[in-house]
Enzyme design. Structure first.
Site, PDB file in Angstrom:
ATOM      1  N   GLY A  46       0.736  -1.078  -0.024  1.00  0.00           N
ATOM      2  CA  GLY A  46       0.010   0.040  -0.071  1.00  0.00           C
ATOM      3  C   GLY A  46       0.989   1.308   0.035  1.00  0.00           C
ATOM      4  O   GLY A  46       1.913   1.024   0.419  1.00  0.00           O
ATOM      5  N   GLN A  51       2.973   9.817   1.400  1.00  0.00           N
ATOM      6  CA  GLN A  51       4.495   9.349   1.584  1.00  0.00           C
ATOM      7  C   GLN A  51       5.142   9.829   0.225  1.00  0.00           C
ATOM      8  O   GLN A  51       6.349   9.478   0.179  1.00  0.00           O
ATOM      9  CB  GLN A  51       3.998   7.710   1.357  1.00  0.00           C
ATOM     10  CG  GLN A  51       3.564   7.206   2.510  1.00  0.00           C
ATOM     11  CD  GLN A  51       3.434   5.620   2.682  1.00  0.00           C
ATOM     12  OE1 GLN A  51       2.397   5.183   2.096  1.00  0.00           O
ATOM     13  NE2 GLN A  51       4.245   5.039   2.963  1.00  0.00           N
ATOM     14  N   CYS A  91       6.012  -0.455   6.980  1.00  0.00           N
ATOM     15  CA  CYS A  91       5.392   0.772   6.094  1.00  0.00           C
ATOM     16  C   CYS A  91       6.538   1.033   5.315  1.00  0.00           C
ATOM     17  O   CYS A  91       7.800   1.092   5.679  1.00  0.00           O
ATOM     18  CB  CYS A  91       5.146   1.956   7.335  1.00  0.00           C
ATOM     19  SG  CYS A  91       4.861   3.377   6.215  1.00  0.00           S
ATOM     20  N   LEU A  92       6.369   1.496   3.992  1.00  0.00           N
ATOM     21  CA  LEU A  92       7.656   1.935   3.244  1.00  0.00           C
ATOM     22  C   LEU A  92       8.228   3.182   3.767  1.00  0.00           C
ATOM     23  O   LEU A  92       9.261   3.359   3.398  1.00  0.00           O
ATOM     24  CB  LEU A  92       6.933   2.081   1.750  1.00  0.00           C
ATOM     25  CG  LEU A  92       6.641   0.727   1.043  1.00  0.00           C
ATOM     26  CD1 LEU A  92       5.995   1.264  -0.293  1.00  0.00           C
ATOM     27  CD2 LEU A  92       7.596  -0.164   0.976  1.00  0.00           C
ATOM     28  N   HIS A 133      -4.234   1.859   7.674  1.00  0.00           N
ATOM     29  CA  HIS A 133      -2.981   2.175   7.788  1.00  0.00           C
ATOM     30  C   HIS A 133      -2.812   3.362   6.655  1.00  0.00           C
ATOM     31  O   HIS A 133      -2.417   4.319   7.044  1.00  0.00           O
ATOM     32  CB  HIS A 133      -2.216   1.068   7.524  1.00  0.00           C
ATOM     33  CG  HIS A 133      -0.642   1.291   7.260  1.00  0.00           C
ATOM     34  ND1 HIS A 133       0.307   0.676   8.101  1.00  0.00           N
ATOM     35  CD2 HIS A 133      -0.008   2.162   6.407  1.00  0.00           C
ATOM     36  CE1 HIS A 133       1.571   1.189   7.945  1.00  0.00           C
ATOM     37  NE2 HIS A 133       1.517   2.012   6.802  1.00  0.00           N
ATOM     38  N   GLU A 134      -3.394   3.004   5.556  1.00  0.00           N
ATOM     39  CA  GLU A 134      -3.040   4.188   4.401  1.00  0.00           C
ATOM     40  C   GLU A 134      -4.012   5.290   4.732  1.00  0.00           C
ATOM     41  O   GLU A 134      -3.485   6.508   4.324  1.00  0.00           O
ATOM     42  CB  GLU A 134      -3.605   3.773   3.017  1.00  0.00           C
ATOM     43  CG  GLU A 134      -2.493   2.385   2.525  1.00  0.00           C
ATOM     44  CD  GLU A 134      -0.873   2.502   2.867  1.00  0.00           C
ATOM     45  OE1 GLU A 134      -0.428   3.598   2.631  1.00  0.00           O
ATOM     46  OE2 GLU A 134      -0.293   1.624   2.989  1.00  0.00           O
ATOM     47  N   HIS A 137      -2.368   7.821   6.949  1.00  0.00           N
ATOM     48  CA  HIS A 137      -1.089   8.441   6.100  1.00  0.00           C
ATOM     49  C   HIS A 137      -1.663   9.970   5.908  1.00  0.00           C
ATOM     50  O   HIS A 137      -1.137  10.852   5.751  1.00  0.00           O
ATOM     51  CB  HIS A 137      -0.619   7.805   4.928  1.00  0.00           C
ATOM     52  CG  HIS A 137       0.441   6.847   5.315  1.00  0.00           C
ATOM     53  ND1 HIS A 137       1.769   7.185   6.233  1.00  0.00           N
ATOM     54  CD2 HIS A 137       0.822   5.449   5.220  1.00  0.00           C
ATOM     55  CE1 HIS A 137       2.433   6.201   6.128  1.00  0.00           C
ATOM     56  NE2 HIS A 137       1.952   5.024   5.666  1.00  0.00           N
TER      57      HIS A 137
END
Ligand code: NI
Length: 168
Positions: A46, A51, A91-92, A133-134, A137
Site C-alpha cells: 500500500g 508518502q 510501512c515503506l 493504515h493508508e 497516512h
C-alpha cells in the site's frame, strides 16, 4: 510515468494532512499510475500520496500474491467498523521495522475509484488493515504512533542514523 521518492520517518512532511480530490482528471490519473509503479517497485502492499509528498487524499493498495489486483481509493472514508484485531505492520516510510498494531477487524469504506466513480468496499484481514493504515497516512499519522514512545524513539534514532550514512 515514473517512480516517485518515498519520504521516510521522521520526515515532517509525513505529518501533513491531505486535501480531498475535487476532480479525478488526467493529472490525478497519472499520479495514481506513478503511485502504483512506486509501490510495486518498493514491493509494498500500500502507498498513500502523503508518502510521496503529495497532499491529496489518494491511496493505492495491492495485497494480492501475484500483484495483479490494484485497488485505488480516492477520498476514502471509513463509514463503519467492527471488532478489533492485532497484527504486525510495516510501512515503506519506516523501512525494516515491523510491530504489532491494534486495528478494527472489519471496515466498510466509501471512496472514488481511479475513474472518479463512487464505490463501497467491505474489507477485513490484510486488506482491512492496509486500508486503515493508508488512511492514517492521509491524516499525517504513522503506525509508529501506536507504539510506546520508547519504541518510537528507538526506531527514529536507527532510521536517522541510516539517513545520515546515506548522505555521506
Ligand atoms: Ni505506511
Amino acid at each position: 510515468m515514473g517512480i516517485l521518492t518515498i519520504l521516510e520517518f521522521p520526515d515532517e512532511r509525513l505529518r501533513k494532512i491531505a486535501q480531498p480530490v475535487d476532480v479525478v482528471d488526467n493529472s490525478i490519473k497519472t499520479l495514481v499510475e506513478d503511485m502504483f509503479e512506486t509501490m510495486y517497485a518498493a514491493q509494498g502492499v500500500g502507498l498513500a500520496a502523503t508518502q510521496v509528498n503529495v497532499q491529496k487524499r489518494i491511496i493505492v493498495i495491492d495485497v494480492s500474491e501475484n500483484k495483479n489486483e490494484p485497488l485505488c481509493l480516492i477520498n476514502p472514508k471509513i463509514v463503519n467498523q467492527l471488532g478489533s484485531a492485532e497484527g504486525n505492520e510495516g510501512c515503506l516510510s519506516v523501512p525494516g521495522f515491523f510491530e504489532p498494531v491494534k486495528r478494527a477487524e472489519q471496515v466498510l469504506v466509501q471512496a472514488l475509484d481511479k475513474e472518479g466513480q463512487s464505490f463501497e468496499l467491505q474489507a477485513e484481514g490484510l486488506l482491512g488493515v492496509c486500508i486503515q493504515h493508508e488512511i492514517d497516512h492521509l491524516e499525517g499519522k504513522l503506525f509508529v504512533d501506536y507504539l510506546s514512545s520508547l519504541k518510537r524513539q528507538r526506531i527514529k534514532k536507527k532510521l536517522e542514523k541510516i539517513h545520515k550514512a546515506e548522505q555521506r
